[in-house]
Scaffold this motif. Structure first.
Motif, PDB file in Angstrom:
ATOM      1  N   ASP A   5      -3.944  20.089  36.146  1.00 37.97           N
ATOM      2  CA  ASP A   5      -4.341  21.491  36.287  1.00 37.97           C
ATOM      3  C   ASP A   5      -3.288  22.447  35.728  1.00 37.97           C
ATOM      4  O   ASP A   5      -3.602  23.559  35.344  1.00 37.97           O
ATOM      5  N   ARG A   6      -2.030  22.022  35.715  1.00 36.95           N
ATOM      6  CA  ARG A   6      -0.927  22.870  35.249  1.00 36.95           C
ATOM      7  C   ARG A   6      -0.581  22.641  33.782  1.00 36.95           C
ATOM      8  O   ARG A   6       0.440  23.101  33.322  1.00 36.95           O
ATOM      9  N   ASP A   7      -1.410  21.955  33.063  1.00 33.53           N
ATOM     10  CA  ASP A   7      -1.145  21.550  31.682  1.00 33.53           C
ATOM     11  C   ASP A   7      -1.602  22.641  30.697  1.00 33.53           C
ATOM     12  O   ASP A   7      -2.760  22.656  30.299  1.00 33.53           O
ATOM     13  N   ASN A  35       7.337  21.686  33.650  1.00 33.28           N
ATOM     14  CA  ASN A  35       6.590  22.802  34.238  1.00 33.28           C
ATOM     15  C   ASN A  35       5.242  22.358  34.793  1.00 33.28           C
ATOM     16  O   ASN A  35       4.677  23.036  35.634  1.00 33.28           O
ATOM     17  N   THR A  36       4.725  21.217  34.345  1.00 33.37           N
ATOM     18  CA  THR A  36       3.462  20.729  34.899  1.00 33.37           C
ATOM     19  C   THR A  36       3.684  19.983  36.216  1.00 33.37           C
ATOM     20  O   THR A  36       2.730  19.754  36.955  1.00 33.37           O
ATOM     21  N   LEU A  37       4.933  19.614  36.521  1.00 32.75           N
ATOM     22  CA  LEU A  37       5.231  18.877  37.747  1.00 32.75           C
ATOM     23  C   LEU A  37       5.613  19.790  38.902  1.00 32.75           C
ATOM     24  O   LEU A  37       5.428  19.438  40.069  1.00 32.75           O
ATOM     25  N   ILE A  38       6.150  20.967  38.598  1.00 34.93           N
ATOM     26  CA  ILE A  38       6.503  21.920  39.645  1.00 34.93           C
ATOM     27  C   ILE A  38       5.213  22.398  40.309  1.00 34.93           C
ATOM     28  O   ILE A  38       4.263  22.782  39.644  1.00 34.93           O
ATOM     29  N   GLY A  39       5.188  22.308  41.627  1.00 35.57           N
ATOM     30  CA  GLY A  39       4.008  22.670  42.392  1.00 35.57           C
ATOM     31  C   GLY A  39       3.163  21.481  42.800  1.00 35.57           C
ATOM     32  O   GLY A  39       2.242  21.616  43.597  1.00 35.57           O
ATOM     33  N   ASN A  40       3.474  20.294  42.271  1.00 39.54           N
ATOM     34  CA  ASN A  40       2.713  19.102  42.641  1.00 39.54           C
ATOM     35  C   ASN A  40       3.004  18.722  44.093  1.00 39.54           C
ATOM     36  O   ASN A  40       4.129  18.851  44.578  1.00 39.54           O
ATOM     37  N   ASP A  41       1.983  18.209  44.741  1.00 44.86           N
ATOM     38  CA  ASP A  41       2.106  17.759  46.123  1.00 44.86           C
ATOM     39  C   ASP A  41       2.890  16.459  46.203  1.00 44.86           C
ATOM     40  O   ASP A  41       2.877  15.654  45.280  1.00 44.86           O
ATOM     41  N   VAL A  42       3.546  16.278  47.352  1.00 44.15           N
ATOM     42  CA  VAL A  42       4.266  15.041  47.659  1.00 44.15           C
ATOM     43  C   VAL A  42       3.717  14.515  48.974  1.00 44.15           C
ATOM     44  O   VAL A  42       3.659  15.240  49.969  1.00 44.15           O
ATOM     45  N   PHE A  43       3.286  13.253  48.947  1.00 39.53           N
ATOM     46  CA  PHE A  43       2.732  12.586  50.123  1.00 39.53           C
ATOM     47  C   PHE A  43       3.570  11.361  50.450  1.00 39.53           C
ATOM     48  O   PHE A  43       4.308  10.872  49.608  1.00 39.53           O
ATOM     49  N   ASN A  44       3.420  10.853  51.672  1.00 38.20           N
ATOM     50  CA  ASN A  44       4.071   9.591  52.027  1.00 38.20           C
ATOM     51  C   ASN A  44       3.031   8.481  52.086  1.00 38.20           C
ATOM     52  O   ASN A  44       1.845   8.715  51.825  1.00 38.20           O
ATOM     53  N   ILE A  53       6.691  20.201  45.196  1.00 38.14           N
ATOM     54  CA  ILE A  53       7.897  20.333  44.385  1.00 38.14           C
ATOM     55  C   ILE A  53       8.070  21.782  43.968  1.00 38.14           C
ATOM     56  O   ILE A  53       7.181  22.368  43.344  1.00 38.14           O
ATOM     57  N   LYS A  54       9.203  22.364  44.320  1.00 41.26           N
ATOM     58  CA  LYS A  54       9.510  23.753  43.987  1.00 41.26           C
ATOM     59  C   LYS A  54      10.359  23.878  42.734  1.00 41.26           C
ATOM     60  O   LYS A  54      10.312  24.876  42.039  1.00 41.26           O
ATOM     61  N   GLU A  55      11.169  22.854  42.476  1.00 38.50           N
ATOM     62  CA  GLU A  55      12.074  22.908  41.324  1.00 38.50           C
ATOM     63  C   GLU A  55      12.459  21.498  40.935  1.00 38.50           C
ATOM     64  O   GLU A  55      12.398  20.580  41.745  1.00 38.50           O
TER      65      GLU A  55
END
Length: 145
Positions: A5-7, A35-44, A53-55
């Motif tokens: 979505d961020r691409d 820049n496409t990875l910033i904002g991606n969710d992180v799950f366990n 991910i903020k930065e």
């Protein structure tokens, strides 16, 4: 939001550009735009959302990715705690288009973190060793186990 979505350049879209009609997918998932990875969710592994991910922190001299800064907790961005997670502790889940971190939610709340206006000196070797050790990694990013 996920990396597709961020691409902004279409690097992850499936394209039929090859003359033999073989689908071409671009550089991902082995090589991806920051820049496409910033904002991606992180799950366990328990399918609990740990944050996003903020930065992404880069070692400028080596060109390596050092840390993903993960935001966890709070409500609507208020009271969030930030965590520097060694990049090697994250894995990309390409099926669900998110990152995975093998840390229970309760344990992450106990991780060394910081406030958005009080960042640690991530270049400090003592700090770095402590963070890597907490996530079960050596400084080189290999698992201690």
């Amino acid at each position: 939001m996920n990396y597709e979505d961020r691409d902004p350049y279409g690097m992850y879209r499936r394209l039929n550009l090859d003359s033999d009609s073989t689908p071409h997918k671009g550089p991902g998932p082995s090589l991806m735009g920051a820049n496409t990875l910033i904002g991606n969710d992180v799950f366990n592994d328990d399918h609990e959302k740990l944050g996003d991910i903020k930065e992404i922190m880069l070692h400028v001299h080596s060109g390596r990715v050092g840390y993903a800064v993960l935001s966890f907790g709070g409500f609507f961005g208020l009271g969030d705690k930030l965590f520097a997670v060694p990049w090697a502790a994250l894995t990309l889940d390409t099926v669900n288009k998110r990152f995975m971190l093998k840390v229970p939610k309760e344990r992450l709340s106990e991780a060394p973190g910081f406030a958005k206006d009080n960042w640690p000196d991530m270049a400090d070797s003592t700090w770095s060793q402590g963070i890597h050790h907490w996530y079960g990694l050596t400084e080189a990013g290999d698992s201690d186990s």
